[in-house]
Motif scaffolding. Structure first.
Motif, PDB file in Angstrom:
ATOM      1  N   ILE A  70      18.618   9.136  31.862  1.00  0.00           N
ATOM      2  CA  ILE A  70      19.387  10.184  31.178  1.00  0.00           C
ATOM      3  C   ILE A  70      18.784  10.416  29.794  1.00  0.00           C
ATOM      4  N   PRO A  71      18.977  11.622  29.245  1.00  0.00           N
ATOM      5  CA  PRO A  71      18.432  11.910  27.904  1.00  0.00           C
ATOM      6  C   PRO A  71      19.293  11.269  26.819  1.00  0.00           C
ATOM      7  N   THR A  72      18.693  11.107  25.629  1.00  0.00           N
ATOM      8  CA  THR A  72      19.396  10.596  24.454  1.00  0.00           C
ATOM      9  C   THR A  72      19.573  11.730  23.453  1.00  0.00           C
ATOM     10  N   VAL A  73      20.780  11.820  22.881  1.00  0.00           N
ATOM     11  CA  VAL A  73      21.062  12.851  21.881  1.00  0.00           C
ATOM     12  C   VAL A  73      21.634  12.183  20.634  1.00  0.00           C
ATOM     13  N   PRO A  74      21.398  12.751  19.444  1.00  0.00           N
ATOM     14  CA  PRO A  74      22.010  12.200  18.228  1.00  0.00           C
ATOM     15  C   PRO A  74      23.523  12.358  18.243  1.00  0.00           C
ATOM     16  N   ALA A  75      24.194  11.530  17.462  1.00  0.00           N
ATOM     17  CA  ALA A  75      25.649  11.581  17.420  1.00  0.00           C
ATOM     18  C   ALA A  75      26.156  12.899  16.853  1.00  0.00           C
ATOM     19  N   ASP A  76      25.344  13.579  16.010  1.00  0.00           N
ATOM     20  CA  ASP A  76      25.816  14.832  15.402  1.00  0.00           C
ATOM     21  C   ASP A  76      25.486  16.065  16.237  1.00  0.00           C
ATOM     22  N   THR A  77      25.061  15.862  17.474  1.00  0.00           N
ATOM     23  CA  THR A  77      24.793  16.989  18.371  1.00  0.00           C
ATOM     24  C   THR A  77      26.100  17.710  18.675  1.00  0.00           C
ATOM     25  N   PRO A  78      26.152  19.039  18.502  1.00  0.00           N
ATOM     26  CA  PRO A  78      27.385  19.773  18.808  1.00  0.00           C
ATOM     27  C   PRO A  78      27.807  19.593  20.266  1.00  0.00           C
ATOM     28  N   VAL A  79      29.110  19.570  20.463  1.00  0.00           N
ATOM     29  CA  VAL A  79      29.636  19.408  21.821  1.00  0.00           C
ATOM     30  C   VAL A  79      29.153  20.541  22.714  1.00  0.00           C
ATOM     31  N   GLY A  80      29.047  21.750  22.161  1.00  0.00           N
ATOM     32  CA  GLY A  80      28.585  22.886  22.949  1.00  0.00           C
ATOM     33  C   GLY A  80      27.184  22.676  23.481  1.00  0.00           C
ATOM     34  N   THR A  81      26.338  22.014  22.693  1.00  0.00           N
ATOM     35  CA  THR A  81      24.975  21.755  23.139  1.00  0.00           C
ATOM     36  C   THR A  81      24.970  20.789  24.330  1.00  0.00           C
ATOM     37  N   ALA A 116      22.811  18.042  38.241  1.00  0.00           N
ATOM     38  CA  ALA A 116      22.657  16.641  38.661  1.00  0.00           C
ATOM     39  C   ALA A 116      22.813  15.664  37.501  1.00  0.00           C
ATOM     40  N   LEU A 117      22.844  16.179  36.267  1.00  0.00           N
ATOM     41  CA  LEU A 117      22.961  15.306  35.098  1.00  0.00           C
ATOM     42  C   LEU A 117      24.386  14.750  35.008  1.00  0.00           C
ATOM     43  N   ARG A 118      24.520  13.441  35.060  1.00  0.00           N
ATOM     44  CA  ARG A 118      25.840  12.803  35.080  1.00  0.00           C
ATOM     45  C   ARG A 118      26.322  12.434  33.681  1.00  0.00           C
ATOM     46  N   ALA A 119      25.372  12.164  32.758  1.00  0.00           N
ATOM     47  CA  ALA A 119      25.781  11.691  31.435  1.00  0.00           C
ATOM     48  C   ALA A 119      24.603  11.803  30.478  1.00  0.00           C
ATOM     49  N   VAL A 120      24.894  11.639  29.202  1.00  0.00           N
ATOM     50  CA  VAL A 120      23.864  11.510  28.179  1.00  0.00           C
ATOM     51  C   VAL A 120      24.160  10.245  27.388  1.00  0.00           C
ATOM     52  N   ALA A 121      23.088   9.702  26.744  1.00  0.00           N
ATOM     53  CA  ALA A 121      23.260   8.548  25.867  1.00  0.00           C
ATOM     54  C   ALA A 121      23.303   9.051  24.431  1.00  0.00           C
ATOM     55  N   VAL A 122      24.370   8.714  23.716  1.00  0.00           N
ATOM     56  CA  VAL A 122      24.557   9.180  22.347  1.00  0.00           C
ATOM     57  C   VAL A 122      24.118   8.082  21.386  1.00  0.00           C
ATOM     58  N   GLN A 123      23.239   8.430  20.438  1.00  0.00           N
ATOM     59  CA  GLN A 123      22.751   7.483  19.432  1.00  0.00           C
ATOM     60  C   GLN A 123      23.825   7.344  18.353  1.00  0.00           C
ATOM     61  N   ASP A 124      24.705   6.381  18.509  1.00  0.00           N
ATOM     62  CA  ASP A 124      25.819   6.161  17.583  1.00  0.00           C
ATOM     63  C   ASP A 124      25.435   5.047  16.619  1.00  0.00           C
ATOM     64  N   THR A 163      31.393  17.105  17.371  1.00  0.00           N
ATOM     65  CA  THR A 163      30.066  16.600  17.761  1.00  0.00           C
ATOM     66  C   THR A 163      30.193  15.606  18.902  1.00  0.00           C
ATOM     67  N   ALA A 164      29.046  15.260  19.485  1.00  0.00           N
ATOM     68  CA  ALA A 164      29.032  14.301  20.592  1.00  0.00           C
ATOM     69  C   ALA A 164      29.578  12.949  20.148  1.00  0.00           C
ATOM     70  N   GLY A 165      29.260  12.541  18.909  1.00  0.00           N
ATOM     71  CA  GLY A 165      29.733  11.252  18.420  1.00  0.00           C
ATOM     72  C   GLY A 165      31.238  11.171  18.336  1.00  0.00           C
ATOM     73  N   GLN A 166      31.922  12.326  18.172  1.00  0.00           N
ATOM     74  CA  GLN A 166      33.380  12.334  18.062  1.00  0.00           C
ATOM     75  C   GLN A 166      34.083  12.293  19.422  1.00  0.00           C
ATOM     76  N   LEU A 167      33.348  12.441  20.486  1.00  0.00           N
ATOM     77  CA  LEU A 167      33.941  12.383  21.836  1.00  0.00           C
ATOM     78  C   LEU A 167      33.720  11.037  22.532  1.00  0.00           C
ATOM     79  N   LEU A 168      33.065  10.099  21.875  1.00  0.00           N
ATOM     80  CA  LEU A 168      32.688   8.863  22.541  1.00  0.00           C
ATOM     81  C   LEU A 168      33.917   8.053  22.943  1.00  0.00           C
ATOM     82  N   PRO A 169      33.846   7.374  24.089  1.00  0.00           N
ATOM     83  CA  PRO A 169      35.010   6.622  24.578  1.00  0.00           C
ATOM     84  C   PRO A 169      35.284   5.388  23.722  1.00  0.00           C
ATOM     85  N   GLU A 170      36.532   4.958  23.777  1.00  0.00           N
ATOM     86  CA  GLU A 170      36.928   3.755  23.034  1.00  0.00           C
ATOM     87  C   GLU A 170      36.352   2.495  23.673  1.00  0.00           C
TER      88      GLU A 170
END
Length: 603
Positions: free
Chosen positions: A30-41, A51-59, A91-98
């Motif tokens: 899976i691709p890696t995205v920065p934590a400040d990547t907009p959710v829309g992106t 087919a993309l199931r998830a991304v890895a967020v650099q937190d 951003t993506a970092g704000q949606l990360l699971p607990e």
């Protein structure tokens, strides 16, 4: 790595297949995205690649966290449909699971499943993040459990030592294979290794396991891809050959015979074995109404193999089913033996032993009895041989030991102090587990060491004497008497008698038979009695059938006797009824007179 180490590793992997299987091949990059990547992106990435199931967020500088398609969709949908507008500036970092868990390459499926199940129920089945040298990957929890199910199904249907399909697979899948085959072009090979027990007795079970693993590999190479090679148990294998003519089936059997004969190297030594193979073509079998086609085919192949054993071993033996099967009963015994343990038809009877000095029955001998609904009465010599060949001997021995100890405990509660003799084969003694098993059974029923006597009969390998001595010594330390059974036949030797600390010597019945009519036999028995007494052993004579034999044994100083004259093996209640305690001597606990109208007069 030596053969024994390879076998142990193979055994561990096959016995616990999920330990050998890992999550590695289930991971998807899976691709890696920065934590400040907009959710829309991130949402656009999912829309562009279904087919993309998830991304890895650099937190943070060192932490990657999994953000799944499912979690993004939950946030963007929202309860009232306003989720996309509410999260447009996030951003993506704000949606990360607990709850954040990470698996590593090489982690077993078992451990990965435990990791997933340790999460709260609402996120238990969400995908897992796998981090390794190849970058982040996503692992589907559902695929982990599907793989686990396949592994357990494989384990249930395959032999844990050799990896071949097992008896359960053969019983469940074999009929369907046979139904799809043309009977005129179907054959079965029943393969039994010759002298395999000698390998176990001489070199130990690790070497024996190595031999079985190597032969299984050779057997797979001898048969075709479309054929089924199965390990039934012990050193017995089956090959079911479909779409094959008689000449080609014989060629396969000859290849298996040659493969078994080829030396098997272990520890710098070349082990030489051979095999006996029963070959039957399905078209030659007259089907039995009580048996399915597969069972009938297996029975005749088994009978052919046994015929080959009788004719000298190391051969491919054909058996014409229409001409009758002289080994049909033995083959049927082998099939029904496991059910005898489950349905309770395998029972224990008790044979009284007469103390020749007091004319009392002070102990008894446990004797196995099998009354099968189809076979009728089956003698122990018949079914114990089949049990050993089928790998059921240890299971039967454990079953009998428990029943004997339970019976002794019941008798003790009723005031009967009989010690019960139980015959075991040398393999149980030399295997290093007998003393532990006996002590555990005695303790489970609240008995001391005086509850049983272990009688060892059969052939000893001289290499196992040290192991046997350690076991006998441990039994003696626990207060358990140990006897040498059937002394005077080809198995009971003076070397074994000298080497092991026995407490009783039991003379074989063949030496007792003519003791009252042959001075030579009487002299031989006198020498054995004197030898036993010189070693501090109690001496028992087996197979007594006439009062005159009792008279000679008393003159020779023999201590005890058993046989038809004293009493045949009988049910526990019958033993109590016929040999009741002496009412006038309440202190003589465990000593009972021969009483009752049916009791023999041996005084």
């Amino acid at each position: 790595m030596d053969a024994s180490s390879r076998v142990r590793d193979s055994l561990a992997q096959r016995r616990f297949p999920t330990m050998a299987a890992t999550v590695d091949r289930l991971g998807t990059e899976i691709p890696t995205v920065p934590a400040d990547t907009p959710v829309g992106t991130v949402d656009g990435m999912f829309r562009m690649d279904p087919a993309l199931r998830a991304v890895a967020v650099q937190d943070g500088p060192r932490q990657l966290v999994l953000l799944t398609r499912r979690l993004v969709e939950i946030h963007l949908s929202g309860r009232l449909g306003y989720g996309r507008a509410l999260n447009a500036r996030r951003t993506a970092g704000q949606l990360l699971p607990e709850h954040r868990v990470v698996c590593r390459p090489g982690m077993s499926l078992d451990d990965a499943a435990d990791l997933a199940l340790g999460r709260p129920e609402e996120v238990r089945y969400d995908d897992l993040l796998m981090l390794g040298d190849e970058g982040p990957k996503v692992v589907s929890v559902s695929e982990i459990f599907e793989e686990l199910a396949r592994s357990f199904r494989h384990a249930a249907w395959h032999d844990d030592l050799t990896g071949l399909p097992n008896r359960r697979w053969f019983d469940e899948q074999g009929p369907a294979l046979l139904a799809r085959s043309n009977p005129d072009r179907t054959a079965i090979l029943y393969v039994d290794l010759d002298h395999f027990k000698a390998v176990n007795d001489t070199h130990g079970h690790d070497v024996g396991n190595a031999v079985l693993v190597e032969f299984a590999r050779r057997l797979r190479e001898c048969v075709r891809v479309e054929d089924a090679a199965v390990r039934l148990g012990g050193d017995e294998f089956v090959a079911l050959l479909a779409d094959i003519d008689e000449a080609d089936a014989e060629n396969v059997a000859d290849r298996v015979l040659a493969a078994a004969l080829a030396p098997m190297n272990h520890g710098g030594h070349a082990l030489q074995l051979s095999a006996t193979i029963g070959l039957v073509m399905a078209r030659d079998i007259a089907w039995d109404e009580e048996l399915g086609p597969l069972d009938a085919l297996l029975r005749h192949a088994d009978g052919a193999m046994l015929t080959g054993k009788q004719l000298g071993k190391h051969r491919v033996q054909r058996l014409d089913g229409r001409a009758g099967d002289p080994f049909a009963r033995l083959a049927q015994i082998r099939r029904r033996l496991l059910g005898a343990l489950e349905d309770g038809t395998l029972t224990v009877r008790y044979e009284p032993i007469l103390d020749l000095a007091s004319s009392r029955c002070t102990s008894v001998q446990a004797v196995l009895h099998w009354d099968d609904p189809e076979l009728g009465g089956v003698e122990p010599d018949e079914f114990l041989q089949a049990a050993e060949r089928s790998g059921l001997l240890a299971q039967i021995a454990s079953h009998v030991l428990d029943k004997v100890c339970a019976q002794v405990a019941e008798w003790r509660r009723a005031g009967h102090g009989w010690r019960v003799g139980l015959r075991v084969v040398p393999g149980w003694l030399t295997g290093g587990q007998l003393a532990r098993d006996v002590k555990a059974a005695l303790a489970a029923h609240g008995l001391g060491g005086d509850g049983v006597r272990i009688d060892v009969g059969g052939r000893f390998a001289l290499a196992d004497i040290a192991n046997a001595k350690a076991q006998v010594t441990e039994l003696r330390a626990a207060g358990v008497e140990v006897g040498l059974d059937s002394y005077g036949n080809e198995h009971g030797t003076i070397a074994v008698l000298r080497a092991l600390p026995f407490t009783m010597l039991k003379i074989t019945s063949t030496l007792i038979d003519q003791i009252d009519s042959s001075q030579t036999d009487a002299a031989i028995v006198a020498g054995i009695v004197n030898t036993g007494h010189a070693l501090g052993l109690e001496v028992l004579a087996s197979g007594v059938t006439r009062p005159s034999q009792i008279g000679v044994l008393r003159e020779l100083g023999c201590d005890a006797a058993r046989g038809a004259l004293i009493g045949d093996p009988m049910a526990p209640d019958e033993l109590v009824r016929r040999f009741s305690p002496v009412p006038s001597e309440p202190d003589a606990v465990g000593e009972v007179c021969l009483a009752g109208d049916s009791a023999p007069n041996v005084s």
